[in-house]
Design an enzyme around this catalytic site. Structure first.
Site, PDB file in Angstrom:
ATOM      1  N   LEU A 159      11.753  -3.231  -9.004  1.00 26.74           N
ATOM      2  CA  LEU A 159      11.984  -1.815  -9.606  1.00 26.74           C
ATOM      3  C   LEU A 159      10.290  -1.085  -8.856  1.00 26.74           C
ATOM      4  CD1 LEU A 159      12.706  -1.302 -13.492  1.00 26.74           C
ATOM      5  CD2 LEU A 159      13.763  -1.247 -11.627  1.00 26.74           C
ATOM      6  N   LYS A 185       1.917 -15.548  -5.277  1.00 26.98           N
ATOM      7  CA  LYS A 185       0.772 -14.843  -5.876  1.00 26.98           C
ATOM      8  C   LYS A 185      -0.390 -15.462  -5.829  1.00 26.98           C
ATOM      9  CE  LYS A 185       3.239 -11.754  -9.560  1.00 26.98           C
ATOM     10  NZ  LYS A 185       2.763 -11.081 -10.549  1.00 26.98           N
ATOM     11  N   ASN A 189      -1.848  -9.806  -6.281  1.00 25.25           N
ATOM     12  CA  ASN A 189      -0.213  -8.641  -6.670  1.00 25.25           C
ATOM     13  C   ASN A 189      -0.332  -8.001  -5.148  1.00 25.25           C
ATOM     14  OD1 ASN A 189      -2.114  -7.415  -8.278  1.00 25.25           O
ATOM     15  ND2 ASN A 189       0.010  -6.586  -8.657  1.00 25.25           N
ATOM     16  N   ASP A 233      -2.068  -6.517 -11.600  1.00 23.76           N
ATOM     17  CA  ASP A 233      -1.790  -7.191 -13.461  1.00 23.76           C
ATOM     18  C   ASP A 233      -2.162  -7.067 -14.368  1.00 23.76           C
ATOM     19  OD1 ASP A 233       1.006  -6.761 -11.748  1.00 23.76           O
ATOM     20  OD2 ASP A 233       0.563  -9.633 -11.575  1.00 23.76           O
ATOM     21  N   ALA A 236       2.620 -20.318 -20.672  1.00 24.19           N
ATOM     22  CA  ALA A 236       1.266 -20.541 -20.507  1.00 24.19           C
ATOM     23  C   ALA A 236       1.435 -20.469 -18.968  1.00 24.19           C
ATOM     24  CB  ALA A 236       1.064 -21.903 -20.542  1.00 24.19           C
ATOM     25  N   ARG A 255       5.708 -24.358 -24.690  1.00 22.95           N
ATOM     26  CA  ARG A 255       6.479 -26.350 -24.342  1.00 22.95           C
ATOM     27  C   ARG A 255       5.684 -27.328 -23.812  1.00 22.95           C
ATOM     28  NH1 ARG A 255      12.153 -25.387 -21.747  1.00 22.95           N
ATOM     29  NH2 ARG A 255      10.986 -25.054 -19.596  1.00 22.95           N
ATOM     30  N   LEU A 298       5.819  -9.236 -22.719  1.00 23.84           N
ATOM     31  CA  LEU A 298       6.047  -8.852 -21.431  1.00 23.84           C
ATOM     32  C   LEU A 298       6.794  -8.173 -20.366  1.00 23.84           C
ATOM     33  CD1 LEU A 298       2.459 -10.333 -19.920  1.00 23.84           C
ATOM     34  CD2 LEU A 298       2.803  -8.773 -21.383  1.00 23.84           C
TER      35      LEU A 298
HETATM   36  P1  NAP Z   1       6.570 -18.444 -15.256  1.00 26.75           P
HETATM   37  O1  NAP Z   1       5.370 -18.588 -14.309  1.00 26.75           O
HETATM   38  O2  NAP Z   1       7.700 -19.258 -14.711  1.00 26.75           O
HETATM   39  O3  NAP Z   1       6.542 -19.230 -16.239  1.00 26.75           O
HETATM   40  C1  NAP Z   1       7.453 -18.923 -17.359  1.00 26.75           C
HETATM   41  C2  NAP Z   1       6.833 -19.244 -18.819  1.00 26.75           C
HETATM   42  O4  NAP Z   1       7.391 -19.325 -19.663  1.00 26.75           O
HETATM   43  C3  NAP Z   1       6.399 -20.505 -18.872  1.00 26.75           C
HETATM   44  O5  NAP Z   1       5.405 -20.708 -20.139  1.00 26.75           O
HETATM   45  C4  NAP Z   1       7.520 -21.646 -19.458  1.00 26.75           C
HETATM   46  O6  NAP Z   1       7.165 -22.563 -20.211  1.00 26.75           O
HETATM   47  C5  NAP Z   1       8.136 -20.681 -20.796  1.00 26.75           C
HETATM   48  N1  NAP Z   1       9.645 -21.127 -20.789  1.00 26.75           N
HETATM   49  C6  NAP Z   1      10.681 -20.910 -19.865  1.00 26.75           C
HETATM   50  N2  NAP Z   1      11.953 -21.156 -20.441  1.00 26.75           N
HETATM   51  C7  NAP Z   1      11.099 -21.679 -21.817  1.00 26.75           C
HETATM   52  C8  NAP Z   1      11.937 -22.518 -22.967  1.00 26.75           C
HETATM   53  N3  NAP Z   1      12.772 -22.300 -22.449  1.00 26.75           N
HETATM   54  N4  NAP Z   1      11.344 -22.638 -23.910  1.00 26.75           N
HETATM   55  C9  NAP Z   1      10.342 -22.502 -23.772  1.00 26.75           C
HETATM   56  N5  NAP Z   1       9.367 -22.050 -23.313  1.00 26.75           N
HETATM   57  C10 NAP Z   1       9.961 -21.248 -21.805  1.00 26.75           C
HETATM   58  O7  NAP Z   1       7.069 -17.160 -15.685  1.00 26.75           O
HETATM   59  P2  NAP Z   1       5.599 -15.912 -14.910  1.00 26.75           P
HETATM   60  O8  NAP Z   1       5.853 -15.681 -13.596  1.00 26.75           O
HETATM   61  O9  NAP Z   1       4.849 -16.227 -15.646  1.00 26.75           O
HETATM   62  O10 NAP Z   1       7.007 -14.525 -16.289  1.00 26.75           O
HETATM   63  C11 NAP Z   1       6.509 -14.713 -17.655  1.00 26.75           C
HETATM   64  C12 NAP Z   1       7.646 -13.497 -17.862  1.00 26.75           C
HETATM   65  O11 NAP Z   1       6.805 -12.123 -17.897  1.00 26.75           O
HETATM   66  C13 NAP Z   1       8.720 -12.601 -17.233  1.00 26.75           C
HETATM   67  O12 NAP Z   1       9.381 -13.097 -18.141  1.00 26.75           O
HETATM   68  C14 NAP Z   1       8.841 -11.856 -16.123  1.00 26.75           C
HETATM   69  O13 NAP Z   1       9.331 -11.035 -16.508  1.00 26.75           O
HETATM   70  C15 NAP Z   1       7.708 -11.662 -17.157  1.00 26.75           C
HETATM   71  N6  NAP Z   1       6.984 -10.730 -16.462  1.00 26.75           N
HETATM   72  C16 NAP Z   1       6.237  -9.102 -16.364  1.00 26.75           C
HETATM   73  C17 NAP Z   1       6.089  -7.988 -15.695  1.00 26.75           C
HETATM   74  C18 NAP Z   1       5.335  -6.947 -15.605  1.00 26.75           C
HETATM   75  O14 NAP Z   1       4.645  -6.016 -15.116  1.00 26.75           O
HETATM   76  N7  NAP Z   1       5.177  -6.577 -17.332  1.00 26.75           N
HETATM   77  C19 NAP Z   1       4.853  -9.111 -14.360  1.00 26.75           C
HETATM   78  C20 NAP Z   1       5.632  -9.980 -14.121  1.00 26.75           C
HETATM   79  C21 NAP Z   1       5.790 -11.052 -14.762  1.00 26.75           C
HETATM   80  P3  NAP Z   1       6.859 -24.000 -19.622  1.00 26.75           P
HETATM   81  O15 NAP Z   1       5.456 -24.219 -18.902  1.00 26.75           O
HETATM   82  O16 NAP Z   1       6.597 -25.685 -21.057  1.00 26.75           O
HETATM   83  O17 NAP Z   1       8.055 -24.541 -18.310  1.00 26.75           O
END
Ligand code: NAP
Length: 285
Positions: free
Chosen positions: A20, A70, A91, A106, A131, A155, A226
């Site tokens: 977006l 990133k 970012n 961010d 995490a 997890r 988020l």
């Molecule tokens: P990431 O590094 O891939 O981390 C994903 C996290 O989700 C990990 O802690 C993972 O746990 C957990 N997870 C995924 N599937 C799971 C499941 N089935 N059960 C339990 N835990 C699960 O992702 P990220 O970049 O940090 O992004 C995280 C979220 O933030 C996303 O939804 C994204 O849309 C959002 N976000 C928002 C913004 C904004 O501007 N609002 C910006 C960036 C990101 P494990 O470590 O155990 O795999």
């Protein structure tokens, strides 16, 4: 109108199709009559270095950087803002004489979003669910804003423990503890600020939620997801059911973009225009 003076900004990531960010920056450029266009750049892993040096060669004014680059982008930058250096995640890139300077917008973006929603952190007990990359940045923000205690729930406990260790090293007086979802029942009292930073519940899996227990939501004062697509996640619905204030991540996206635009154009975006961009983003989802 695109002419010989048009400047280019863009987004480096993979994938980039659903971003977006062009909505934010092209609307800002239009509102401020800046001769600037913002486009997505799909960059394959093997070409990240060339993408950065190529952008410099093409005089690209600035870029946002999204997953999965990133952290990987850092070695190719000429300079790092202290906050980005501390978090180890960038970012936003801003063109300088020698190359790009990396920033993290961010984290200040989330802070501005929380302020705009009237959510205070100082003195609160905060539960971060997840995490991953964003959860880590959120933990830094919570430590910097002097949360009373930070719980990092994941997890994969090893990843939560890494964040705990890092924060303890950087913020000597910060209380932080890594736990798994099974341990959530141990949290005592209420008034917690919970920040949902996993990808569980993201479109099209709107019905999924990271924690189902009613007793968890009853302990919260504020629930921040988020995720911004869907607008109201299952996490937010369950929180609201227990009378908890709940917000999505759209304002974080908005403000990280506003701060990046301000860095590129050396302007300050006024509140009226921020509101207009926010309205446009809501329409886009
Ligand atoms: P990431 O590094 O891939 O981390 C994903 C996290 O989700 C990990 O802690 C993972 O746990 C957990 N997870 C995924 N599937 C799971 C499941 N089935 N059960 C339990 N835990 C699960 O992702 P990220 O970049 O940090 O992004 C995280 C979220 O933030 C996303 O939804 C994204 O849309 C959002 N976000 C928002 C913004 C904004 O501007 N609002 C910006 C960036 C990101 P494990 O470590 O155990 O795999």
């Amino acid at each position: 109108m695109i002419n010989g003076k048009t400047r280019i900004c863009g987004l480096i990531g993979n994938p980039v199709e659903h971003t977006l960010s062009p909505v934010i920056h092209n609307l800002l450029a239009e509102k401020y009559s800046q001769n600037l266009v913002y486009v997505p750049f799909l960059v394959e892993d093997a070409f990240l270095e060339q993408a950065i040096s190529g952008a410099k060669a093409l005089n690209v004014l600035g870029c946002n950087v999204t997953v999965p680059y990133k952290s990987n982008v850092i070695p190719w930058l000429k300079e790092l803002d202290p906050l980005a250096k501390k978090i180890g995640a960038v970012n936003t890139l801003v063109l300088t004489k020698d190359g790009y300077k990396g920033y993290n917008t961010d984290m200040p973006g989330l802070l501005r979003a929380m302020k705009s929603d009237g959510v205070a952190v100082t003195g609160k007990e905060v539960i971060i669910l997840g995490a991953g990359g964003v959860a880590r940045a959120v933990a830094y923000l919570m430590a910097q804003e002097q949360a009373k205690k930070i719980w990092v729930v994941n997890r994969t406990i090893e990843k939560a423990k890494e964040i705990e260790k890092e924060i303890k090293e950087q913020y000597l007086h910060c209380e932080i503890e890594a736990i798994t979802y099974d341990n959530l029942t141990c949290l005592e009292g209420n008034g917690y600020l919970a920040i949902q930073a996993t990808s569980v519940g993201l479109y099209p899996n709107d019905d999924e939620v990271i924690v189902e227990a009613k007793s968890f939501y009853q302990k919260l004062e504020v629930a921040y997801d988020l995720i911004f697509n869907p607008k109201e996640t299952m996490f937010m619905k369950l929180a609201k059911k227990e009378g908890v204030r709940a917000y999505n991540g759209l304002k974080m996206l908005l403000y990280q973009g506003i701060i990046a635009y301000e860095l590129w154009t050396k302007t300050t975006v006024c509140e009226t225009i921020i509101d207009e961009v926010y309205m446009r983003l809501r329409e886009e989802i």
